[in-house]
Design a protein around this motif. Structure first.
Motif, PDB file in Angstrom:
ATOM      1  N   ASP A  43     -18.734  11.445  -7.071  1.00 13.32           N
ATOM      2  CA  ASP A  43     -18.859  11.253  -5.626  1.00 13.32           C
ATOM      3  C   ASP A  43     -17.490  11.226  -4.957  1.00 13.32           C
ATOM      4  O   ASP A  43     -17.291  11.810  -3.893  1.00 13.32           O
ATOM      5  CB  ASP A  43     -19.610   9.955  -5.308  1.00 13.32           C
ATOM      6  CG  ASP A  43     -21.101  10.044  -5.597  1.00 13.32           C
ATOM      7  OD1 ASP A  43     -21.643  11.175  -5.595  1.00 13.32           O
ATOM      8  OD2 ASP A  43     -21.720   8.992  -5.828  1.00 13.32           O
ATOM      9  N   ARG A  44     -16.546  10.542  -5.586  1.00  8.67           N
ATOM     10  CA  ARG A  44     -15.193  10.466  -5.028  1.00  8.67           C
ATOM     11  C   ARG A  44     -14.557  11.849  -4.992  1.00  8.67           C
ATOM     12  O   ARG A  44     -13.876  12.211  -4.029  1.00  8.67           O
ATOM     13  CB  ARG A  44     -14.345   9.502  -5.868  1.00  8.67           C
ATOM     14  CG  ARG A  44     -13.031   9.131  -5.205  1.00  8.67           C
ATOM     15  CD  ARG A  44     -12.295   8.023  -5.938  1.00  8.67           C
ATOM     16  NE  ARG A  44     -13.091   6.821  -6.083  1.00  8.67           N
ATOM     17  CZ  ARG A  44     -13.565   6.354  -7.255  1.00  8.67           C
ATOM     18  NH1 ARG A  44     -13.311   6.992  -8.369  1.00  8.67           N
ATOM     19  NH2 ARG A  44     -14.274   5.260  -7.302  1.00  8.67           N
ATOM     20  N   ARG A  46     -16.130  14.690  -4.724  1.00  9.85           N
ATOM     21  CA  ARG A  46     -16.790  15.431  -3.639  1.00  9.85           C
ATOM     22  C   ARG A  46     -16.183  15.055  -2.293  1.00  9.85           C
ATOM     23  O   ARG A  46     -15.902  15.919  -1.460  1.00  9.85           O
ATOM     24  CB  ARG A  46     -18.286  15.133  -3.647  1.00  9.85           C
ATOM     25  CG  ARG A  46     -19.029  15.795  -2.491  1.00  9.85           C
ATOM     26  CD  ARG A  46     -20.462  15.389  -2.443  1.00  9.85           C
ATOM     27  NE  ARG A  46     -21.234  16.202  -3.360  1.00  9.85           N
ATOM     28  CZ  ARG A  46     -22.494  15.960  -3.669  1.00  9.85           C
ATOM     29  NH1 ARG A  46     -23.112  14.921  -3.184  1.00  9.85           N
ATOM     30  NH2 ARG A  46     -23.148  16.762  -4.483  1.00  9.85           N
ATOM     31  N   GLU A  47     -15.968  13.745  -2.078  1.00  7.72           N
ATOM     32  CA  GLU A  47     -15.370  13.293  -0.822  1.00  7.72           C
ATOM     33  C   GLU A  47     -13.943  13.820  -0.667  1.00  7.72           C
ATOM     34  O   GLU A  47     -13.535  14.229   0.422  1.00  7.72           O
ATOM     35  CB  GLU A  47     -15.366  11.767  -0.769  1.00  7.72           C
ATOM     36  CG  GLU A  47     -16.749  11.162  -0.641  1.00  7.72           C
ATOM     37  CD  GLU A  47     -16.744   9.652  -0.863  1.00  7.72           C
ATOM     38  OE1 GLU A  47     -15.651   9.052  -0.965  1.00  7.72           O
ATOM     39  OE2 GLU A  47     -17.843   9.084  -0.952  1.00  7.72           O
ATOM     40  N   SER A  48     -13.187  13.836  -1.759  1.00 14.13           N
ATOM     41  CA  SER A  48     -11.802  14.312  -1.708  1.00 14.13           C
ATOM     42  C   SER A  48     -11.739  15.793  -1.370  1.00 14.13           C
ATOM     43  O   SER A  48     -10.889  16.223  -0.579  1.00 14.13           O
ATOM     44  CB  SER A  48     -11.103  14.057  -3.042  1.00 14.13           C
ATOM     45  OG  SER A  48     -11.008  12.675  -3.289  1.00 14.13           O
ATOM     46  N   ALA A  50     -14.001  17.437   0.315  1.00 12.49           N
ATOM     47  CA  ALA A  50     -14.393  17.554   1.723  1.00 12.49           C
ATOM     48  C   ALA A  50     -13.214  17.248   2.639  1.00 12.49           C
ATOM     49  O   ALA A  50     -12.998  17.937   3.635  1.00 12.49           O
ATOM     50  CB  ALA A  50     -15.566  16.622   2.023  1.00 12.49           C
ATOM     51  N   LEU A  51     -12.429  16.234   2.291  1.00  7.08           N
ATOM     52  CA  LEU A  51     -11.236  15.916   3.077  1.00  7.08           C
ATOM     53  C   LEU A  51     -10.221  17.061   3.017  1.00  7.08           C
ATOM     54  O   LEU A  51      -9.603  17.407   4.023  1.00  7.08           O
ATOM     55  CB  LEU A  51     -10.594  14.621   2.575  1.00  7.08           C
ATOM     56  CG  LEU A  51     -11.351  13.334   2.876  1.00  7.08           C
ATOM     57  CD1 LEU A  51     -10.718  12.163   2.137  1.00  7.08           C
ATOM     58  CD2 LEU A  51     -11.404  13.082   4.364  1.00  7.08           C
ATOM     59  N   ASP A  54     -11.358  19.814   5.224  1.00  2.78           N
ATOM     60  CA  ASP A  54     -11.106  19.487   6.635  1.00  2.78           C
ATOM     61  C   ASP A  54      -9.638  19.679   6.997  1.00  2.78           C
ATOM     62  O   ASP A  54      -9.317  20.034   8.129  1.00  2.78           O
ATOM     63  CB  ASP A  54     -11.517  18.041   6.930  1.00  2.78           C
ATOM     64  CG  ASP A  54     -13.017  17.862   6.949  1.00  2.78           C
ATOM     65  OD1 ASP A  54     -13.753  18.870   7.062  1.00  2.78           O
ATOM     66  OD2 ASP A  54     -13.468  16.702   6.854  1.00  2.78           O
TER      67      ASP A  54
END
Length: 96
Positions: A43-44, A46-48, A50-51, A54
């Motif tokens: 999950d981390r 995936r978030e990284s 996504a950042l 962006d």
């Protein structure tokens, strides 16, 4: 490869990772410390990514369409009178 191509490749790999983690969770169960850590790490990651996406120059995130609320209330039955169900035949049955 362009930044967009690289990020797309990473995204595909992450999707594969999440499928594999899901299969492992089915085998090991979700209660163990090890499985919880693997899920949290995925999950981390995936978030990284996504950042990173962006922050990448010149890459626009796809815009999601606006959601349209749909009522749970029953439809007005008069909407369906005097219509044929295409592909299912007429309401009065075959041969009429």
């Amino acid at each position: 490869m362009s930044v967009h191509d690289e990020l797309t490749s990473v995204q595909r790999c992450l999707e594969d990772l999440f499928r594999s983690v899901g299969r492992l969770e089915n085998q090991f169960g979700s209660g163990g410390l090890e499985m919880r850590r693997v899920k949290a790490d995925a999950d981390r990651l995936r978030e990284s990514v996504a950042l990173l996406r962006d922050a990448a120059p010149g890459i626009e995130r796809p815009k999601r369409p606006d959601l349209v609320p749909i009522s749970d209330a029953p439809y007005d039955k008069s909407l369906w009178t005097d219509t044929d169900d295409e592909g299912l035949g007429a309401h009065h049955g075959p041969g009429h």
